[in-house]
Design a protein around this motif. Structure first.
Motif: not given
Length: 284
Positions: A216-231
């Motif tokens: 079985x496969x789980x639904x596709x998950x998308x996680x956003x990763x950001x860092x401080x003072x970076x656009x």
């Protein structure tokens, strides 16, 4: 200045001399430069040629060596093989080449590949059962259904017959339809009796078989990763897969079956009585 006819004659003579001259004379001298020695005659300035060990031909066999028994065996080995013997050798070689280790491993026994059969357990001693355990084991065996706390990678799973189990990981080297046996359990019980291990129960006393249903496969998950003072925002995608199994059978072996397999009943002592008191307890 020369005329056209004279110039044409000189060019023709030069081309004719180049055609008659051997082409490999200059290449031979260049190719053998690494095999020549620096010492040479002072009069002609020519250099002596020394062949490398790979260019030296093997020495011819002497008469004394030909008279030895080893040379007779070598001559017999070099003798031509008759056509009938040659055919027999070819047939024997072709038969041995067909039975490779990989082909032998894939032989089917009752429709199951040999590589899928479980490894037989190796024990250094016989299974020992105390008298108190032998008296209460028939009650636990006859009272069905059983539940089991099976351990896989040091993680317990509470299972009973007919349950579906989705492992929290993808089990390698298994396919749909494979039957697995869980041989590590800490608790096996029924409605009124419980058998506990210290820490695990001997695998010769029970059977827990699982059938692999698929993945079985789980639904596709998308996680956003950001860092401080970076656009910049980085998106990490994950889609995990899990192995799904179904519990086919959970049972405790009977006392007669254990005795047939080589188990022996021992007398109760102080240590065995304490272990049995913690191992089997009657539920009220």
């Amino acid at each position: 200045m020369l005329g056209r006819s004279a110039l044409r004659g000189l060019l023709f003579s030069a081309e004719r001399s180049a055609a008659t001259k051997p082409l490999f004379s200059s290449y031979t001298s260049r190719a053998c430069l690494h095999q020549t020695s620096s010492t040479g005659s002072s009069s002609s300035g020519a250099q002596k040629f020394h062949a490398t060990p790979s260019d030296i031909p093997p020495p011819p066999a002497t008469a004394a060596a030909a008279a030895t028994p080893s040379s007779a065996f070598a001559a017999a080995a070099e003798a031509p093989i008759p056509p009938s013997e040659q055919d027999q050798t070819t047939i024997a070689g072709s038969g041995s080449e067909t039975q490779s280790p990989t082909a032998e491993a894939e032989l089917l026994i009752d429709g199951i590949p040999r590589s899928k059969f479980p490894v037989p357990p190796i024990f250094t001693s016989k299974l020992q059962i105390t008298k108190s355990l032998a008296e209460k084991l028939p009650y636990l065996h006859s009272q069905r259904p059983h539940y089991i706390s099976a351990h896989l990678h040091d993680r317990p799973y509470l299972l009973t017959e007919g349950d579906h189990l989705r492992l929290p990981f993808l089990m390698p080297k298994v396919k749909s339809g494979d039957v697995l046996r869980f041989n590590r359990a800490s608790i096996i019980g029924s409605r009124e009796f419980t058998l506990k291990g210290t820490p695990y129960i001997d695998e010769r006393m029970f059977e827990c078989r699982m059938r692999v249903l698929g993945i079985e496969s789980e639904p596709l998950r998308v996680k956003e990763k950001t860092k401080r003072r970076q656009r910049h925002t980085r998106h990490v995608k994950s889609k995990h897969r899990y192995t799904v199994m179904r519990v086919m059978d959970v049972k405790v072996k009977s006392l007669d079956q254990l005795l047939e397999e080589g188990a022996e009943v021992i007398e109760d002592d102080s240590i065995a009585a304490a272990v049995d008191k913690d191992a089997i307890e009657t539920k009220s």
